[in-house]
Design a protein around this motif. Structure first.
Motif, PDB file in Angstrom:
ATOM      1  N   ASP A  85     -18.727   0.808 -13.680  1.00  0.00           N
ATOM      2  CA  ASP A  85     -19.295   1.829 -12.583  1.00  0.00           C
ATOM      3  C   ASP A  85     -18.795   1.869 -11.354  1.00  0.00           C
ATOM      4  OD1 ASP A  85     -21.094   2.421 -14.541  1.00  0.00           O
ATOM      5  OD2 ASP A  85     -22.918   1.283 -13.670  1.00  0.00           O
ATOM      6  N   THR A  86     -18.179   0.395 -10.991  1.00  0.00           N
ATOM      7  CA  THR A  86     -17.665   0.503  -9.839  1.00  0.00           C
ATOM      8  C   THR A  86     -16.337   1.185  -9.732  1.00  0.00           C
ATOM      9  OG1 THR A  86     -18.389  -1.892  -9.249  1.00  0.00           O
ATOM     10  CG2 THR A  86     -16.428  -1.270  -8.214  1.00  0.00           C
ATOM     11  N   VAL A  87     -15.441   1.047 -10.773  1.00  0.00           N
ATOM     12  CA  VAL A  87     -14.410   1.929 -11.041  1.00  0.00           C
ATOM     13  C   VAL A  87     -14.647   3.377 -10.705  1.00  0.00           C
ATOM     14  CG1 VAL A  87     -12.273   2.341 -12.251  1.00  0.00           C
ATOM     15  CG2 VAL A  87     -13.439   0.295 -12.460  1.00  0.00           C
ATOM     16  N   GLU A  88     -15.853   3.922 -11.362  1.00  0.00           N
ATOM     17  CA  GLU A  88     -15.954   5.350 -11.302  1.00  0.00           C
ATOM     18  C   GLU A  88     -16.626   5.624  -9.869  1.00  0.00           C
ATOM     19  OE1 GLU A  88     -19.109   5.257 -14.403  1.00  0.00           O
ATOM     20  OE2 GLU A  88     -17.757   6.219 -15.822  1.00  0.00           O
ATOM     21  N   LYS A  89     -17.226   4.729  -8.983  1.00  0.00           N
ATOM     22  CA  LYS A  89     -17.561   4.967  -7.895  1.00  0.00           C
ATOM     23  C   LYS A  89     -16.321   5.131  -7.082  1.00  0.00           C
ATOM     24  CE  LYS A  89     -19.598   2.704  -3.882  1.00  0.00           C
ATOM     25  NZ  LYS A  89     -19.935   1.432  -3.311  1.00  0.00           N
ATOM     26  N   ILE A  90     -15.175   4.249  -7.198  1.00  0.00           N
ATOM     27  CA  ILE A  90     -14.166   4.374  -6.546  1.00  0.00           C
ATOM     28  C   ILE A  90     -13.362   5.827  -6.684  1.00  0.00           C
ATOM     29  CG2 ILE A  90     -11.822   3.279  -5.949  1.00  0.00           C
ATOM     30  CD1 ILE A  90     -13.042   0.746  -6.825  1.00  0.00           C
ATOM     31  N   GLY A  91     -13.488   6.182  -7.944  1.00  0.00           N
ATOM     32  CA  GLY A  91     -12.862   7.289  -8.422  1.00  0.00           C
ATOM     33  C   GLY A  91     -13.312   8.452  -8.038  1.00  0.00           C
ATOM     34  N   ALA A  92     -14.731   8.541  -7.542  1.00  0.00           N
ATOM     35  CA  ALA A  92     -15.500   9.625  -6.947  1.00  0.00           C
ATOM     36  C   ALA A  92     -15.264   9.911  -5.350  1.00  0.00           C
ATOM     37  CB  ALA A  92     -17.134   9.649  -7.288  1.00  0.00           C
ATOM     38  N   LEU A  93     -14.565   8.863  -4.666  1.00  0.00           N
ATOM     39  CA  LEU A  93     -14.442   8.785  -3.446  1.00  0.00           C
ATOM     40  C   LEU A  93     -13.423   9.987  -2.943  1.00  0.00           C
ATOM     41  CD1 LEU A  93     -13.530   5.008  -2.406  1.00  0.00           C
ATOM     42  CD2 LEU A  93     -15.669   6.418  -2.054  1.00  0.00           C
ATOM     43  N   PRO A  94     -13.735  10.734  -1.775  1.00  0.00           N
ATOM     44  CA  PRO A  94     -12.824  11.977  -1.442  1.00  0.00           C
ATOM     45  C   PRO A  94     -11.568  11.329  -0.992  1.00  0.00           C
ATOM     46  CG  PRO A  94     -14.570  11.166   0.220  1.00  0.00           C
ATOM     47  CD  PRO A  94     -14.966  10.676  -0.828  1.00  0.00           C
ATOM     48  N   THR A  95     -10.315  12.147  -1.250  1.00  0.00           N
ATOM     49  CA  THR A  95      -9.341  11.731  -0.723  1.00  0.00           C
ATOM     50  C   THR A  95      -8.499  12.611   0.085  1.00  0.00           C
ATOM     51  OG1 THR A  95      -8.411  13.089  -2.845  1.00  0.00           O
ATOM     52  CG2 THR A  95      -8.711  10.655  -3.112  1.00  0.00           C
ATOM     53  N   VAL A  96      -7.354  12.094   0.823  1.00  0.00           N
ATOM     54  CA  VAL A  96      -6.525  12.879   1.641  1.00  0.00           C
ATOM     55  C   VAL A  96      -5.082  12.763   1.246  1.00  0.00           C
ATOM     56  CG1 VAL A  96      -7.973  12.892   3.724  1.00  0.00           C
ATOM     57  CG2 VAL A  96      -6.237  11.020   3.270  1.00  0.00           C
ATOM     58  N   GLU A  97      -4.301  13.313   1.762  1.00  0.00           N
ATOM     59  CA  GLU A  97      -2.655  13.362   1.402  1.00  0.00           C
ATOM     60  C   GLU A  97      -2.051  11.868   1.853  1.00  0.00           C
ATOM     61  OE1 GLU A  97      -0.570  16.587   3.062  1.00  0.00           O
ATOM     62  OE2 GLU A  97      -1.253  18.085   1.645  1.00  0.00           O
ATOM     63  N   ASN A  98      -1.378  11.472   0.970  1.00  0.00           N
ATOM     64  CA  ASN A  98      -0.701  10.127   1.441  1.00  0.00           C
ATOM     65  C   ASN A  98       0.760  10.519   1.996  1.00  0.00           C
ATOM     66  OD1 ASN A  98       0.952  10.940  -0.986  1.00  0.00           O
ATOM     67  ND2 ASN A  98       0.306   9.519  -2.178  1.00  0.00           N
ATOM     68  N   GLU A  99       1.638   9.660   2.163  1.00  0.00           N
ATOM     69  CA  GLU A  99       2.713   9.707   2.868  1.00  0.00           C
ATOM     70  C   GLU A  99       3.618  10.711   2.042  1.00  0.00           C
ATOM     71  OE1 GLU A  99       1.436   7.064   2.532  1.00  0.00           O
ATOM     72  OE2 GLU A  99       1.160   6.319   4.499  1.00  0.00           O
ATOM     73  N   GLY A 100       3.530  10.634   0.661  1.00  0.00           N
ATOM     74  CA  GLY A 100       4.111  11.687  -0.243  1.00  0.00           C
ATOM     75  C   GLY A 100       3.504  13.175  -0.256  1.00  0.00           C
ATOM     76  N   GLY A 101       2.572  13.407   0.342  1.00  0.00           N
ATOM     77  CA  GLY A 101       1.973  14.743   0.241  1.00  0.00           C
ATOM     78  C   GLY A 101       1.040  14.915  -0.870  1.00  0.00           C
ATOM     79  N   ALA A 102       0.841  14.040  -1.759  1.00  0.00           N
ATOM     80  CA  ALA A 102      -0.305  14.072  -2.777  1.00  0.00           C
ATOM     81  C   ALA A 102      -1.687  13.758  -2.123  1.00  0.00           C
ATOM     82  CB  ALA A 102       0.178  13.307  -3.841  1.00  0.00           C
ATOM     83  N   GLY A 146       0.727  -1.368   0.096  1.00  0.00           N
ATOM     84  CA  GLY A 146       0.037   0.087  -0.077  1.00  0.00           C
ATOM     85  C   GLY A 146       0.755   1.251  -0.120  1.00  0.00           C
ATOM     86  N   THR A 147       2.188   1.044  -0.413  1.00  0.00           N
ATOM     87  CA  THR A 147       2.915   2.363  -0.289  1.00  0.00           C
ATOM     88  C   THR A 147       3.188   3.065  -1.703  1.00  0.00           C
ATOM     89  OG1 THR A 147       4.892   1.048  -0.472  1.00  0.00           O
ATOM     90  CG2 THR A 147       4.020   1.464   1.862  1.00  0.00           C
ATOM     91  N   GLY A 148       3.125   2.102  -2.836  1.00  0.00           N
ATOM     92  CA  GLY A 148       3.540   2.494  -4.180  1.00  0.00           C
ATOM     93  C   GLY A 148       4.765   1.897  -4.284  1.00  0.00           C
ATOM     94  N   LEU A 149       5.467   1.474  -3.198  1.00  0.00           N
ATOM     95  CA  LEU A 149       6.980   0.860  -3.637  1.00  0.00           C
ATOM     96  C   LEU A 149       6.931  -0.548  -3.632  1.00  0.00           C
ATOM     97  CD1 LEU A 149       8.904   3.193  -0.981  1.00  0.00           C
ATOM     98  CD2 LEU A 149       8.332   3.400  -3.645  1.00  0.00           C
ATOM     99  N   GLY A 150       5.693  -1.258  -3.543  1.00  0.00           N
ATOM    100  CA  GLY A 150       5.931  -2.797  -3.356  1.00  0.00           C
ATOM    101  C   GLY A 150       5.471  -3.598  -4.750  1.00  0.00           C
ATOM    102  N   GLY A 151       5.512  -4.583  -4.454  1.00  0.00           N
ATOM    103  CA  GLY A 151       5.470  -5.516  -5.801  1.00  0.00           C
ATOM    104  C   GLY A 151       6.098  -6.879  -5.659  1.00  0.00           C
ATOM    105  N   PRO A 152       6.246  -7.627  -6.656  1.00  0.00           N
ATOM    106  CA  PRO A 152       6.899  -8.902  -6.634  1.00  0.00           C
ATOM    107  C   PRO A 152       8.571  -8.830  -6.558  1.00  0.00           C
ATOM    108  CG  PRO A 152       6.371  -8.556  -8.649  1.00  0.00           C
ATOM    109  CD  PRO A 152       5.725  -7.621  -7.935  1.00  0.00           C
TER     110      PRO A 152
END
Length: 294
Positions: free
Chosen positions: A236-253, A159-165
């Motif tokens: 529609d599910t993707v659009e619903k997620i896209g409409a969720l309110p957001t806050v700053e992440n660890e990077g400030g965005a 969940g950091t944007g730095l993860g993967g296999p």
């Protein structure tokens, strides 16, 4: 005195004669050697030409017994980056290079999202997603970002944007850059149309498990995401997620979902069934009414 000078001249003449004789002998030997080499070369060419004409050098090309490597998986150090999860690597040979696969993403935000993955355009991305899905890599992970470009970012267990296999692979199907224009044509297609599924990574060209699903059109003059497929249902599910309110992440965005975690409960990849053949409809001719003369 005269006799002494005569004797010296005779001696000098004799010495010169001896030198000339030696030079002549060396020249003869050199000509003989050159002639012998020339004859040998001519004989070799004659023999080789005869053998060539008789097919002595005809050989069937060696068969390529090694299977062709389709994808290269570059190892990543999971001990140096604790956000990586080692689940092995996909195969490098024998991978499909045509057809489509169906990716089904079940989240906690509504109906499942189904996407068609293009094997021909992105064989390595499809192979990677299929391998990770078979390893339950995506199950119970979060879509940790709603990007400013209009996409939902998923596929990172940390969940950091730095993860993967513990491996990465190169870009495959990056769209052509949009032509800059002061007034773009209204029919100019988006670089990443709504419903596009694309790979994304923390470093350019080093794809892993993270992917984007665009909930609106995105056009850019500098495309960097490899397109792997498109949504066929559940947009529609993707659009619903896209409409969720957001806050700053660890990077400030300001891109992190604010209140609700978007959880990928499961992600599966299956081979798409062939479309059923359409049976042509035949219309039975209507019997003509019998007319009888009265």
């Amino acid at each position: 005195m005269a006799s002494s000078r005569d004797r010296q001249r005779k001696l000098a003449r004799a010495k010169l004669d001896r030198q000339l004789a030696r030079r002549a002998a060396r020249a003869r030997r050199r000509r003989q050697i050159q002639a012998g080499v020339g004859v040998a070369v001519v004989l070799v060419l004659i023999v080789a030409g005869s053998a060539w004409g008789l097919g002595a050098f005809d050989r069937d090309p060696p068969e390529n017994t090694a299977a062709e490597e389709i994808c290269l998986w570059t190892p990543q150090d999971a001990s140096a980056n604790t956000n990586l999860r080692d689940v092995g690597t996909p195969a490098t040979t024998g991978l499909p290079t045509e057809g489509v696969r169906t990716m089904t993403v079940v989240t906690n935000q509504g109906v499942p999202v189904t996407a068609e993955l293009d094997v021909a355009a992105s064989p390595c991305a499809v192979a990677s997603i299929s391998h990770l899905a078979a390893s339950s890599f995506y199950d119970n992970t979060k879509c940790h970002e709603i990007t400013t470009e209009g996409a939902v970012r998923c596929g990172d267990p940390s969940g950091t944007g730095l993860g993967g296999p513990a491996y990465s692979f190169y870009d495959e199907n990056v769209p052509t850059a949009a032509q800059p224009s002061a007034s773009p044509a209204p029919d100019q297609p988006a670089t990443y149309p709504k419903g596009t599924v694309a790979m994304v990574s923390s470093m350019p060209g080093a794809n892993g498990s993270q992917f984007l699903i665009f909930f609106k059109d995105f056009t850019t003059a500098d495309p960097t995401y490899s397109v792997v497929g498109r949504v066929t249902s559940g947009l529609d599910t993707v659009e619903k997620i896209g409409a969720l309110p957001t806050v700053e992440n660890e990077g400030g965005a300001k891109v992190k979902p604010k209140d609700d975690d978007v959880v990928v409960q499961s992600l599966t990849v299956t081979e798409s069934a062939p479309s059923p053949a359409t049976t042509p409809t035949t219309t039975s001719p209507t019997p003509a009414a019998n007319s009888s003369a009265g």
